[in-house]
Write a protein that holds these residues in place. Structure first.
Motif, PDB file in Angstrom:
ATOM      1  N   LEU A  98       0.831  -1.213   0.000  1.00 52.19           N
ATOM      2  CA  LEU A  98       0.000   0.000   0.000  1.00 52.19           C
ATOM      3  C   LEU A  98       0.864   1.262   0.000  1.00 52.19           C
ATOM      4  N   CYS A  99       1.900   1.274   0.836  1.00 52.42           N
ATOM      5  CA  CYS A  99       2.806   2.429   0.884  1.00 52.42           C
ATOM      6  C   CYS A  99       3.587   2.580  -0.420  1.00 52.42           C
ATOM      7  N   TYR A 137      10.739   1.829 -10.883  1.00 51.10           N
ATOM      8  CA  TYR A 137       9.814   1.562  -9.775  1.00 51.10           C
ATOM      9  C   TYR A 137      10.484   0.981  -8.538  1.00 51.10           C
ATOM     10  N   ALA A 138      11.754   0.570  -8.642  1.00 47.23           N
ATOM     11  CA  ALA A 138      12.476   0.126  -7.442  1.00 47.23           C
ATOM     12  C   ALA A 138      12.529   1.267  -6.424  1.00 47.23           C
ATOM     13  N   LEU A 139      12.526   2.516  -6.906  1.00 48.85           N
ATOM     14  CA  LEU A 139      12.469   3.674  -6.000  1.00 48.85           C
ATOM     15  C   LEU A 139      11.211   3.629  -5.148  1.00 48.85           C
ATOM     16  N   ALA A 140      10.089   3.359  -5.776  1.00 48.29           N
ATOM     17  CA  ALA A 140       8.817   3.312  -5.057  1.00 48.29           C
ATOM     18  C   ALA A 140       8.770   2.121  -4.104  1.00 48.29           C
ATOM     19  N   VAL A 141       9.296   0.975  -4.529  1.00 53.80           N
ATOM     20  CA  VAL A 141       9.305  -0.205  -3.663  1.00 53.80           C
ATOM     21  C   VAL A 141      10.148   0.069  -2.419  1.00 53.80           C
ATOM     22  N   ALA A 142      11.317   0.660  -2.622  1.00 49.72           N
ATOM     23  CA  ALA A 142      12.189   0.967  -1.484  1.00 49.72           C
ATOM     24  C   ALA A 142      11.547   1.996  -0.561  1.00 49.72           C
ATOM     25  N   ALA A 143      10.961   3.037  -1.126  1.00 50.57           N
ATOM     26  CA  ALA A 143      10.326   4.075  -0.305  1.00 50.57           C
ATOM     27  C   ALA A 143       9.118   3.515   0.443  1.00 50.57           C
ATOM     28  N   GLY A 144       8.281   2.756  -0.234  1.00 53.55           N
ATOM     29  CA  GLY A 144       7.103   2.178   0.407  1.00 53.55           C
ATOM     30  C   GLY A 144       7.459   1.175   1.482  1.00 53.55           C
ATOM     31  N   THR A 145       8.472   0.364   1.218  1.00 48.14           N
ATOM     32  CA  THR A 145       8.919  -0.598   2.226  1.00 48.14           C
ATOM     33  C   THR A 145       9.471   0.137   3.435  1.00 48.14           C
ATOM     34  N   GLY A 146      10.272   1.167   3.184  1.00 48.73           N
ATOM     35  CA  GLY A 146      10.814   1.964   4.285  1.00 48.73           C
ATOM     36  C   GLY A 146       9.728   2.611   5.121  1.00 48.73           C
ATOM     37  N   MET A 147       8.716   3.182   4.452  1.00 50.15           N
ATOM     38  CA  MET A 147       7.605   3.801   5.188  1.00 50.15           C
ATOM     39  C   MET A 147       6.877   2.783   6.050  1.00 50.15           C
ATOM     40  N   SER A 148       6.629   1.594   5.509  1.00 49.40           N
ATOM     41  CA  SER A 148       5.882   0.587   6.278  1.00 49.40           C
ATOM     42  C   SER A 148       6.698   0.077   7.461  1.00 49.40           C
ATOM     43  N   VAL A 149       8.009  -0.062   7.290  1.00 50.06           N
ATOM     44  CA  VAL A 149       8.853  -0.508   8.399  1.00 50.06           C
ATOM     45  C   VAL A 149       8.865   0.539   9.505  1.00 50.06           C
ATOM     46  N   VAL A 150       8.980   1.800   9.115  1.00 51.87           N
ATOM     47  CA  VAL A 150       8.955   2.876  10.126  1.00 51.87           C
ATOM     48  C   VAL A 150       7.635   2.897  10.851  1.00 51.87           C
TER      49      VAL A 150
END
Length: 155
Positions: A98-99, A137-150
């Motif tokens: 989702l993120c 889109y790896a940028l979005a995957v990394a950013a979304g994963t980072g947001m969800s972990v935080v």
């Protein structure tokens, strides 16, 4: 999730972003090896941990697969989300997807705005033009994963 596991995931995602930005592809060996590491990290916690890692992989893959099928992203992006899910487990993986969608929308708008101002020289043909104008889109995957972990760590 242990800090060392998060660091490994962060390194893998950073490497994938670098590859996607520079080469416009995410190597299969990177996502396959990363997925194996995610599964091993889950297996250290026992059968339940391994099951959670496998479910996280499945959630990441399954929820992005329709976008690949529709031509909106590459298979590498789907596999990268699955790799991240193998580290996160199914619940955090759901949040990460989702993120990632949210990050992809924001980054996509910024990318398009930047492309409109820069107008890069792209190779001839639709495939070459799309490769140079689409958001890696790896940028979005990394950013979304980072947001969800935080978010998970803060709750």
């Amino acid at each position: 999730m242990h800090l060392s596991v998060l660091l490994v995931l962060g390194v893998l995602l950073s490497w994938a972003v670098w590859q996607d930005l520079c080469r416009r592809t995410i190597p299969n060996w990177l996502v396959a090896g990363g997925t194996l590491l995610g599964m091993l990290a889950g297996a250290v916690q026992g059968v339940t941990g391994l099951g959670d890692a496998a479910a996280g992989w499945a959630v990441g893959m399954a929820l992005l697969l329709p976008f690949y099928a529709a031509g909106g992203m590459s298979a590498g992006d789907v596999k990268l989300m699955g790799m991240a899910g193998s580290f996160l487990g199914w619940q955090v993986s759901l949040s990460a997807v989702l993120c990632t969608g949210l990050a992809g929308g924001v980054l996509g708008l910024a990318w398009r705005a930047g492309m409109a101002g820069a107008a890069p020289a792209a190779p001839a043909g639709d495939a070459g033009r799309r490769q140079h104008t689409q958001l890696p889109y790896a940028l979005a995957v990394a950013a979304g994963t980072g947001m969800s972990v935080v978010m998970q760590r803060l709750s």
